[in-house]
Write a protein that holds these residues in place. Structure first.
Motif, PDB file in Angstrom:
ATOM      1  N   ASN A  68       0.815  -1.218   0.000  1.00  0.00           N
ATOM      2  CA  ASN A  68       0.000   0.000   0.000  1.00  0.00           C
ATOM      3  C   ASN A  68       0.844   1.261   0.000  1.00  0.00           C
ATOM      4  N   ARG A  69       2.157   1.060  -0.059  1.00  0.00           N
ATOM      5  CA  ARG A  69       3.028   2.232  -0.047  1.00  0.00           C
ATOM      6  C   ARG A  69       2.876   3.032  -1.334  1.00  0.00           C
ATOM      7  N   LYS A  70       2.752   4.304  -1.209  1.00  0.00           N
ATOM      8  CA  LYS A  70       2.601   5.184  -2.362  1.00  0.00           C
ATOM      9  C   LYS A  70       3.977   5.597  -2.870  1.00  0.00           C
ATOM     10  N   LYS A  71       4.093   5.630  -4.180  1.00  0.00           N
ATOM     11  CA  LYS A  71       5.349   6.051  -4.777  1.00  0.00           C
ATOM     12  C   LYS A  71       5.543   7.550  -4.571  1.00  0.00           C
ATOM     13  N   ALA A  72       6.781   7.889  -4.326  1.00  0.00           N
ATOM     14  CA  ALA A  72       7.078   9.303  -4.127  1.00  0.00           C
ATOM     15  C   ALA A  72       6.916  10.060  -5.441  1.00  0.00           C
ATOM     16  N   LYS A  73       6.211  11.152  -5.384  1.00  0.00           N
ATOM     17  CA  LYS A  73       5.983  11.963  -6.571  1.00  0.00           C
ATOM     18  C   LYS A  73       6.988  13.108  -6.620  1.00  0.00           C
ATOM     19  N   GLY A  74       7.436  13.403  -7.831  1.00  0.00           N
ATOM     20  CA  GLY A  74       8.366  14.507  -7.997  1.00  0.00           C
ATOM     21  C   GLY A  74       7.651  15.843  -7.942  1.00  0.00           C
ATOM     22  N   LEU A  75       8.431  16.887  -8.006  1.00  0.00           N
ATOM     23  CA  LEU A  75       7.869  18.232  -7.985  1.00  0.00           C
ATOM     24  C   LEU A  75       7.219  18.544  -9.325  1.00  0.00           C
ATOM     25  N   ASN A  76       6.121  19.272  -9.298  1.00  0.00           N
ATOM     26  CA  ASN A  76       5.505  19.706 -10.547  1.00  0.00           C
ATOM     27  C   ASN A  76       6.156  20.995 -11.015  1.00  0.00           C
ATOM     28  N   ALA A  77       5.751  21.481 -12.181  1.00  0.00           N
ATOM     29  CA  ALA A  77       6.394  22.657 -12.782  1.00  0.00           C
ATOM     30  C   ALA A  77       6.234  23.896 -11.907  1.00  0.00           C
ATOM     31  N   ARG A  78       5.066  24.048 -11.309  1.00  0.00           N
ATOM     32  CA  ARG A  78       4.829  25.236 -10.470  1.00  0.00           C
ATOM     33  C   ARG A  78       5.740  25.222  -9.251  1.00  0.00           C
ATOM     34  N   GLN A  79       5.902  24.055  -8.626  1.00  0.00           N
ATOM     35  CA  GLN A  79       6.769  23.949  -7.454  1.00  0.00           C
ATOM     36  C   GLN A  79       8.224  24.207  -7.819  1.00  0.00           C
ATOM     37  N   LYS A  80       8.631  23.719  -8.997  1.00  0.00           N
ATOM     38  CA  LYS A  80      10.010  23.955  -9.431  1.00  0.00           C
ATOM     39  C   LYS A  80      10.272  25.432  -9.652  1.00  0.00           C
ATOM     40  N   ARG A  81       9.286  26.132 -10.237  1.00  0.00           N
ATOM     41  CA  ARG A  81       9.455  27.571 -10.439  1.00  0.00           C
ATOM     42  C   ARG A  81       9.511  28.302  -9.102  1.00  0.00           C
ATOM     43  N   ALA A  82       8.666  27.885  -8.159  1.00  0.00           N
ATOM     44  CA  ALA A  82       8.645  28.544  -6.852  1.00  0.00           C
ATOM     45  C   ALA A  82       9.970  28.362  -6.114  1.00  0.00           C
ATOM     46  N   LYS A  84      12.789  27.935  -7.612  1.00  0.00           N
ATOM     47  CA  LYS A  84      13.845  28.489  -8.478  1.00  0.00           C
ATOM     48  C   LYS A  84      14.945  27.468  -8.757  1.00  0.00           C
ATOM     49  N   ILE A  85      14.491  26.244  -9.042  1.00  0.00           N
ATOM     50  CA  ILE A  85      15.454  25.170  -9.311  1.00  0.00           C
ATOM     51  C   ILE A  85      16.300  25.467 -10.542  1.00  0.00           C
TER      52      ILE A  85
END
Length: 219
Positions: A68-82, A84-85
């Motif tokens: 039942n473990r959920k896979k870790a999700k990466g950052l979306n585009a909005r989070q990356k912009r916030a 400043k990656i």
């Protein structure tokens, strides 16, 4: 497996070859049942299974329950912009800092194209350029619907789906849209022209894309 088949006597001509003795039907039945009990699962009903014409001497493993473990999700585009990656600090926007990256890219593209000899097939080289990663390449805008972009040259420091980010010799970070622009890349005398409007994919997507050769392409 049919019970009559199990109890059938071995043909006489095979007795000497196999080195066995003929058994009575009761002995054959007892041996068969004992063999099946040792080969099958403990809970298997041997007598019931012998009534079938086919018998598989094996069993499938119990299915493991899905975690039942959920896979870790990466950052979306909005989070990356916030976060400043992809932001390049002003003090890092220097042409000299990216010259080693360009040297690595040159070696990479030469190896990718098999050496870039004068006898290399230009069409094959062009196709390699189109699928190559351009981070570190020096590109020049040779045509554009926006005249101010024409003539700009710099090292590609970031490539996105719709734009190139380059560092010019004047230590300026420029964002060049791919759409409506034509770029030139030169290595060892081979010049490849990239039509940005047909080039709007990320580097990872472009490596698997099939490009078609066309005589003319409009901006």
């Amino acid at each position: 497996m049919d019970e009559a088949l199990v109890r059938a006597a071995i043909p006489g001509d095979l007795l000497k070859v196999l080195g066995v003795e003929r058994q009575s039907p009761s002995q054959a039945a007892a041996f068969t049942e004992a063999f099946l009990k040792n080969s099958l699962r403990p809970e298997a009903n041997v007598k019931a299974m012998l009534t079938h014409k086919a018998l598989i001497l094996g069993y499938s493993r119990a299915k493991q329950e899905k975690s039942n473990r959920k896979k870790a999700k990466g950052l979306n585009a909005r989070q990356k912009r916030a976060m400043k990656i992809f932001h390049i600090q002003p003090e890092q926007q220097r042409y000299q800092l990216f010259l080693p990256l360009h040297a690595l890219w040159r070696q990479y593209i030469i190896d990718l194209c098999g050496g870039l000899h004068p006898s290399s097939n230009p069409l094959s080289v062009q196709m390699k350029f189109l699928k190559a990663d351009l981070h570190g390449a020096i590109i020049t805008v040779v045509r554009s619907r926006c005249p101010s972009y024409v003539g700009m040259t710099g090292i590609v420091v970031q490539e996105f789906k719709h734009v190139f980010k380059i560092i010019t010799k004047e230590d300026k970070l420029k964002v060049i849209p791919k759409r409506n622009s034509v770029f030139a890349v030169e290595v060892n005398g081979f010049i490849s022209h990239i039509y940005g409007s047909k080039f709007q994919q990320r580097a990872s997507e472009r490596s698997a894309k099939k490009f078609k050769v066309k005589r003319t392409i409009d901006l």
